[in-house]
Each structure stands twice: as structure tokens, then as C-alpha cells.
Scaffold this motif. Structure first.
Motif, PDB file in Angstrom:
ATOM      1  N   GLN A 117      -9.939   0.184  12.505  1.00 13.74           N
ATOM      2  CA  GLN A 117      -9.014   0.291  13.627  1.00 13.74           C
ATOM      3  C   GLN A 117      -9.491   1.322  14.658  1.00 13.74           C
ATOM      4  N   ASN A 118      -9.993   2.449  14.184  1.00  9.26           N
ATOM      5  CA  ASN A 118     -10.505   3.438  15.125  1.00  9.26           C
ATOM      6  C   ASN A 118     -11.735   2.935  15.867  1.00  9.26           C
ATOM      7  N   VAL A 150      -2.652   5.131  12.071  1.00 11.86           N
ATOM      8  CA  VAL A 150      -3.279   4.038  11.331  1.00 11.86           C
ATOM      9  C   VAL A 150      -2.733   4.076   9.906  1.00 11.86           C
ATOM     10  N   SER A 151      -2.308   2.925   9.412  1.00 15.99           N
ATOM     11  CA  SER A 151      -1.572   2.883   8.143  1.00 15.99           C
ATOM     12  C   SER A 151      -2.336   3.515   6.988  1.00 15.99           C
ATOM     13  N   ASP A 152      -3.622   3.241   6.868  1.00 19.15           N
ATOM     14  CA  ASP A 152      -4.374   3.787   5.734  1.00 19.15           C
ATOM     15  C   ASP A 152      -4.472   5.308   5.783  1.00 19.15           C
ATOM     16  N   GLU A 153      -4.403   5.852   6.985  1.00 24.45           N
ATOM     17  CA  GLU A 153      -4.477   7.312   7.135  1.00 24.45           C
ATOM     18  C   GLU A 153      -3.224   7.993   6.604  1.00 24.45           C
ATOM     19  N   ARG A 177      -8.448   4.997  23.597  1.00 20.78           N
ATOM     20  CA  ARG A 177      -7.945   6.201  22.922  1.00 20.78           C
ATOM     21  C   ARG A 177      -7.285   7.192  23.888  1.00 20.78           C
ATOM     22  N   SER A 230      -7.535  -0.406   8.123  1.00 22.93           N
ATOM     23  CA  SER A 230      -8.377   0.699   7.655  1.00 22.93           C
ATOM     24  C   SER A 230      -8.662   1.668   8.795  1.00 22.93           C
ATOM     25  N   VAL A 231      -8.834   2.923   8.440  1.00 23.27           N
ATOM     26  CA  VAL A 231      -9.113   3.951   9.437  1.00 23.27           C
ATOM     27  C   VAL A 231     -10.389   3.622  10.199  1.00 23.27           C
ATOM     28  N   HIS A 232     -11.442   3.216   9.476  1.00 26.80           N
ATOM     29  CA  HIS A 232     -12.722   2.916  10.125  1.00 26.80           C
ATOM     30  C   HIS A 232     -12.588   1.748  11.096  1.00 26.80           C
ATOM     31  N   LYS A 262       2.753   1.632   5.662  1.00 31.12           N
ATOM     32  CA  LYS A 262       2.320   0.405   6.324  1.00 31.12           C
ATOM     33  C   LYS A 262       3.521  -0.310   6.915  1.00 31.12           C
TER      34      LYS A 262
END
Length: 220
Positions: A122-123, A140-143, A132, A118-120, A147
Motif C-alpha cells: 500500500q505504501n 494501513v491495516s497491517d500496520e 502521500r 500490506s504495509v509494503h 482491518k
């Protein structure tokens, strides 16, 4: 060689250690256990149920809620919320990873990161670990709605880096998601030996790292 890209969990980050830390906090804060000696057993049971992160978290915490005894007021939803609010705070950088990133940067190569999740989540882990600023591109896959091992996610990454796939190496711990996915996208691939056993369906002889102290051997 113009770029090296990395996986995140169990490659740059020691997810197994982080998950153990998180599980200890989860038990201490929310679970009812009869004996302190039960705690290591429960930690291992939860680790197995998590499937090294390849288990949907809603499904996981619904199962855990029905398996163990919890303090008053705990619900599957509150356990899931605790996961999202707390897990990234348990993040631990893999031994030698910072030195490896510095080495790649000092050699003038571009750096990329590709991670499923998820973006949240993983970030949050990337920022908590202070990683970073190393990367010219983070995917990120969800972004991107692609996948690993889908070659498309690797194609997005090298495009953002501005390099040809043949001029890039991908380093990751999962034989299929990382090694095979990168190979199918036209990148060279390096297996980071860790928690995932080699997949017997794949060719043997894939270049591998046992520790980031070996990073020099894959640099041009």
C-alpha cells in the motif's frame, strides 16, 4: 465538517485498470500461451480469480501456477515475488481524484487515508502515485493490526487527525468495509460507486459519488 478520509484501492486508485496492466505483463513475461487470442480470455479469468483484490495472493498464485503453462524456472514463489515487485508500478490514479484532493485541501479540511493491505504494497502504491503529501494521516491495516470494517481502524484515523468522528466523512467503494465500517465508527460515509455492487443488507439512500467531479456536493 473538519476532515474527509478516503479509501485507496478502487477509490483514489483505479485498481481494476492497474491489475489488468499487471496481468498483461505477467502473461508476456512468464506464461506460455498458444494463441494471442487466448490472452484476453486468460486476463479475464485471472481478474475473476483475484476477486477484486480480496483474495490472498499466495493462494491466488498457487492456483494460477497449477492452472496455466509457465516458462521454465517459474514457481509459485517467483510469481508471488513478481506481484510484490511489479504491481505497484502499474498504479493508476482514479480519474478526477487529484482534483478532488486539491479541492478538499483548498477548503481547509484535514485529509486522511485508510486502506486494508500490506504495509509494503500500500505504501509503494501511495508513493508511486505521488499522493502521500496530501494526507495528514495514513492508516494501513497491517500496520495497526486492525482491518476495515472494524470500527477501531476508523477510530485510530480520526484520533491521529485530531477530530471527532462526527466531524469526519469517509469515502470508499466497498459497501461493507467502507460505508458500514465508517458508519459504525460514528463517521458519516459516502459510497464511491465503482466495482462493488450495493449490499442489499444495508439501508438504501446512502450518499454516493459516481465520479470525483461531484466532490463539491459533499463539502461544507
Amino acid at each position: 465538517m473538519k476532515a474527509i478520509l478516503f479509501d485507496l484501492d478502487n477509490t483514489l486508485l483505479d485498481r481494476r485498470l492497474a491489475f489488468r496492466r499487471f496481468t498483461e505483463r505477467l502473461i508476456d513475461n512468464y506464461m506460455i500461451i498458444e494463441l494471442d487470442s487466448d490472452k484476453p480470455v486468460i486476463i479475464e479469468e485471472i481478474r475473476i480469480a483475484d476477486r477484486e483484490g480480496y483474495r490472498g495472493k499466495r493462494e491466488l498464485y498457487a492456483e494460477l501456477y497449477n492452472t496455466y503453462r509457465w516458462k521454465e524456472g517459474v514457481t509459485p514463489e517467483s510469481l508471488l515475488a513478481y506481484w510484490f515487485s511489479e504491481f505497484f508500478r502499474c498504479t493508476e490514479v482514479m480519474d478526477g481524484a487529484i482534483e478532488a484532493l486539491d479541492l478538499v485541501r483548498d477548503n481547509g479540511l484535514k485529509l486522511g487515508l485508510i486502506t486494508n493491505g500490506s504495509v509494503h504494497s500500500q505504501n509503494a502504491k501511495i508513493d508511486f502515485a505521488g499522493l502521500r503529501h496530501y494526507f495528514d494521516a495514513i492508516i494501513v491495516s497491517d500496520e495497526v493490526q486492525k482491518k476495515k470494517p472494524d470500527p477501531a481502524i476508523f477510530a485510530i484515523a480520526v484520533q491521529r487527525l485530531g477530530v471527532d468522528p462526527a466531524d469526519a466523512i469517509y469515502v470508499g467503494d466497498h459497501p461493507v468495509n467502507d460505508v458500514l465500517g465508517a458508519r459504525l465508527a460514528g463517521l458519516q460515509s459516502i459510497w464511491y460507486r465503482g466495482n462493488q455492487p450495493w449490499d442489499e443488507r444495508l439501508d438504501e439512500g446512502e450518499p454516493a459519488l459516481g465520479h470525483f467531479s461531484e466532490m463539491k456536493k459533499i463539502l461544507p
